[in-house]
Motif scaffolding. Structure first.
Motif, PDB file in Angstrom:
ATOM      1  N   GLN A 207       6.917   2.087   3.457  1.00 14.23           N
ATOM      2  CA  GLN A 207       6.088   1.261   4.318  1.00 14.23           C
ATOM      3  C   GLN A 207       4.645   1.366   3.873  1.00 14.23           C
ATOM      4  N   ALA A 208       4.075   0.223   3.505  1.00 13.15           N
ATOM      5  CA  ALA A 208       2.705   0.190   3.027  1.00 13.15           C
ATOM      6  C   ALA A 208       1.777  -0.330   4.115  1.00 13.15           C
ATOM      7  N   SER A 209       0.534   0.062   4.017  1.00 10.55           N
ATOM      8  CA  SER A 209      -0.486  -0.417   4.935  1.00 10.55           C
ATOM      9  C   SER A 209      -1.822  -0.448   4.218  1.00 10.55           C
ATOM     10  N   GLY A 210      -2.776  -1.168   4.793  1.00 11.57           N
ATOM     11  CA  GLY A 210      -4.131  -1.174   4.262  1.00 11.57           C
ATOM     12  C   GLY A 210      -4.567  -2.464   3.617  1.00 11.57           C
ATOM     13  N   GLY A 211      -3.701  -3.430   3.491  1.00 13.34           N
ATOM     14  CA  GLY A 211      -4.096  -4.693   2.894  1.00 13.34           C
ATOM     15  C   GLY A 211      -4.977  -5.506   3.820  1.00 13.34           C
ATOM     16  N   GLY A 212      -5.494  -6.617   3.315  1.00 14.06           N
ATOM     17  CA  GLY A 212      -6.332  -7.487   4.113  1.00 14.06           C
ATOM     18  C   GLY A 212      -7.359  -8.203   3.274  1.00 14.06           C
ATOM     19  N   LEU A 213      -8.344  -8.760   3.950  1.00 12.16           N
ATOM     20  CA  LEU A 213      -9.401  -9.525   3.297  1.00 12.16           C
ATOM     21  C   LEU A 213     -10.609  -8.630   3.046  1.00 12.16           C
ATOM     22  N   VAL A 214     -11.147  -8.707   1.837  1.00  8.01           N
ATOM     23  CA  VAL A 214     -12.318  -7.904   1.481  1.00  8.01           C
ATOM     24  C   VAL A 214     -13.209  -8.740   0.571  1.00  8.01           C
ATOM     25  N   GLN A 215     -14.492  -8.470   0.614  1.00  7.57           N
ATOM     26  CA  GLN A 215     -15.446  -9.207  -0.209  1.00  7.57           C
ATOM     27  C   GLN A 215     -15.505  -8.626  -1.619  1.00  7.57           C
ATOM     28  N   VAL A 216     -15.916  -9.448  -2.548  1.00  5.06           N
ATOM     29  CA  VAL A 216     -16.108  -8.988  -3.931  1.00  5.06           C
ATOM     30  C   VAL A 216     -17.060  -7.794  -3.942  1.00  5.06           C
ATOM     31  N   GLY A 217     -16.682  -6.792  -4.711  1.00  3.64           N
ATOM     32  CA  GLY A 217     -17.494  -5.592  -4.793  1.00  3.64           C
ATOM     33  C   GLY A 217     -17.177  -4.564  -3.740  1.00  3.64           C
ATOM     34  N   GLY A 218     -16.345  -4.930  -2.794  1.00  4.69           N
ATOM     35  CA  GLY A 218     -15.991  -4.014  -1.721  1.00  4.69           C
ATOM     36  C   GLY A 218     -14.883  -3.065  -2.104  1.00  4.69           C
ATOM     37  N   SER A 219     -14.442  -2.297  -1.118  1.00  6.18           N
ATOM     38  CA  SER A 219     -13.401  -1.299  -1.333  1.00  6.18           C
ATOM     39  C   SER A 219     -12.281  -1.466  -0.320  1.00  6.18           C
ATOM     40  N   GLN A 220     -11.133  -0.981  -0.705  1.00  8.44           N
ATOM     41  CA  GLN A 220      -9.981  -0.995   0.191  1.00  8.44           C
ATOM     42  C   GLN A 220      -9.051   0.134  -0.230  1.00  8.44           C
ATOM     43  N   ARG A 221      -8.354   0.684   0.738  1.00 15.32           N
ATOM     44  CA  ARG A 221      -7.429   1.779   0.460  1.00 15.32           C
ATOM     45  C   ARG A 221      -6.050   1.398   0.962  1.00 15.32           C
ATOM     46  N   LEU A 222      -5.090   1.453   0.063  1.00 13.48           N
ATOM     47  CA  LEU A 222      -3.702   1.199   0.417  1.00 13.48           C
ATOM     48  C   LEU A 222      -2.969   2.529   0.558  1.00 13.48           C
ATOM     49  N   SER A 223      -2.068   2.570   1.507  1.00  9.82           N
ATOM     50  CA  SER A 223      -1.242   3.749   1.722  1.00  9.82           C
ATOM     51  C   SER A 223       0.218   3.333   1.743  1.00  9.82           C
ATOM     52  N   CYS A 224       1.068   4.227   1.299  1.00 13.26           N
ATOM     53  CA  CYS A 224       2.505   3.966   1.333  1.00 13.26           C
ATOM     54  C   CYS A 224       3.200   5.272   1.637  1.00 13.26           C
ATOM     55  N   VAL A 225       4.077   5.235   2.614  1.00 13.03           N
ATOM     56  CA  VAL A 225       4.805   6.424   3.033  1.00 13.03           C
ATOM     57  C   VAL A 225       6.302   6.162   2.932  1.00 13.03           C
ATOM     58  N   ALA A 226       7.006   7.119   2.393  1.00 11.40           N
ATOM     59  CA  ALA A 226       8.462   7.045   2.324  1.00 11.40           C
ATOM     60  C   ALA A 226       9.043   7.740   3.547  1.00 11.40           C
ATOM     61  N   SER A 227       9.916   7.050   4.239  1.00 14.71           N
ATOM     62  CA  SER A 227      10.586   7.654   5.389  1.00 14.71           C
ATOM     63  C   SER A 227      12.069   7.787   5.093  1.00 14.71           C
ATOM     64  N   GLY A 228      12.669   8.760   5.724  1.00 10.46           N
ATOM     65  CA  GLY A 228      14.083   9.011   5.481  1.00 10.46           C
ATOM     66  C   GLY A 228      14.270  10.275   4.669  1.00 10.46           C
ATOM     67  N   ARG A 229      15.471  10.447   4.194  1.00  6.18           N
ATOM     68  CA  ARG A 229      15.810  11.671   3.484  1.00  6.18           C
ATOM     69  C   ARG A 229      15.312  11.602   2.046  1.00  6.18           C
ATOM     70  N   VAL A 230      14.466  12.543   1.673  1.00  2.00           N
ATOM     71  CA  VAL A 230      13.914  12.611   0.325  1.00  2.00           C
ATOM     72  C   VAL A 230      14.024  14.037  -0.178  1.00  2.00           C
ATOM     73  N   PHE A 231      14.793  14.224  -1.234  1.00  2.00           N
ATOM     74  CA  PHE A 231      14.938  15.563  -1.802  1.00  2.00           C
ATOM     75  C   PHE A 231      13.830  15.847  -2.807  1.00  2.00           C
ATOM     76  N   ALA A 232      13.563  14.878  -3.662  1.00  2.00           N
ATOM     77  CA  ALA A 232      12.515  15.035  -4.673  1.00  2.00           C
ATOM     78  C   ALA A 232      12.020  13.655  -5.079  1.00  2.00           C
ATOM     79  N   ILE A 233      10.801  13.610  -5.576  1.00  2.00           N
ATOM     80  CA  ILE A 233      10.193  12.353  -6.015  1.00  2.00           C
ATOM     81  C   ILE A 233       9.809  12.478  -7.475  1.00  2.00           C
ATOM     82  N   ASN A 234      10.200  11.484  -8.265  1.00  2.00           N
ATOM     83  CA  ASN A 234       9.805  11.479  -9.669  1.00  2.00           C
ATOM     84  C   ASN A 234       8.429  10.836  -9.835  1.00  2.00           C
ATOM     85  N   TYR A 235       8.242   9.680  -9.239  1.00  2.00           N
ATOM     86  CA  TYR A 235       6.925   9.044  -9.237  1.00  2.00           C
ATOM     87  C   TYR A 235       6.812   8.096  -8.059  1.00  2.00           C
ATOM     88  N   MET A 236       5.574   7.740  -7.744  1.00  2.00           N
ATOM     89  CA  MET A 236       5.272   6.669  -6.799  1.00  2.00           C
ATOM     90  C   MET A 236       4.158   5.841  -7.399  1.00  2.00           C
TER      91      MET A 236
END
Length: 125
Positions: free
Chosen positions: A4-33
């Motif tokens: 599940q990702a969050s943080g998108g939207g409208l931003v002006q040129v030169g601005g900043s934005q931060r996206l987040s993504c969280v994995a829910s459910g059973r996770v034993f190990a992660i190779n990459y995200m």
């Protein structure tokens, strides 16, 4: 497993934005995200990907050339999350950003690739 990702939207040129993504459910190990981006009529393209904090020795992080020096990707195995800090945004950064993860649900499950539903980023000039 769901991403599940969050943080998108409208931003002006030169601005900043931060996206987040969280994995829910059973996770034993992660190779990459990481994050991919897609604009209408184009294929999905890699933006940034990281193994940092997910694997004990491999600190691999990769960015597409157009975002190097402006975007920073970080990950947290504890949080089962990946973040994309986007600075000095340009109109060509606009698109739908998809979170992705390659992970193991169980020790014996084999690794699989998962995708989130996407979050729209629009950079206006």
């Amino acid at each position: 497993v769901q991403l599940q990702a969050s943080g998108g939207g409208l931003v002006q040129v030169g601005g900043s934005q931060r996206l987040s993504c969280v994995a829910s459910g059973r996770v034993f190990a992660i190779n990459y995200m990481g994050w991919y981006r897609q604009v209408p009529g184009n294929q999905r393209e890699l933006v940034a990907l990281t193994k940092y904090d997910f694997t004990p020795t491999d600190k691999f992080t990769n960015y597409t050339d157009s975002v190097k020096g402006r975007f920073t990707i970080t990950g947290s195995f504890l949080a089962k999350a990946v973040y994309l800090q986007m600075d000095r945004l340009m109109p060509e950064d606009s698109g739908t950003y998809f979170c992705t993860a390659e992970l193991w649900e169980r020790e014996d499950s084999g690794k699989r690739t998962y995708w989130g539903p996407g979050t729209l980023v629009t950079v206006s000039s």
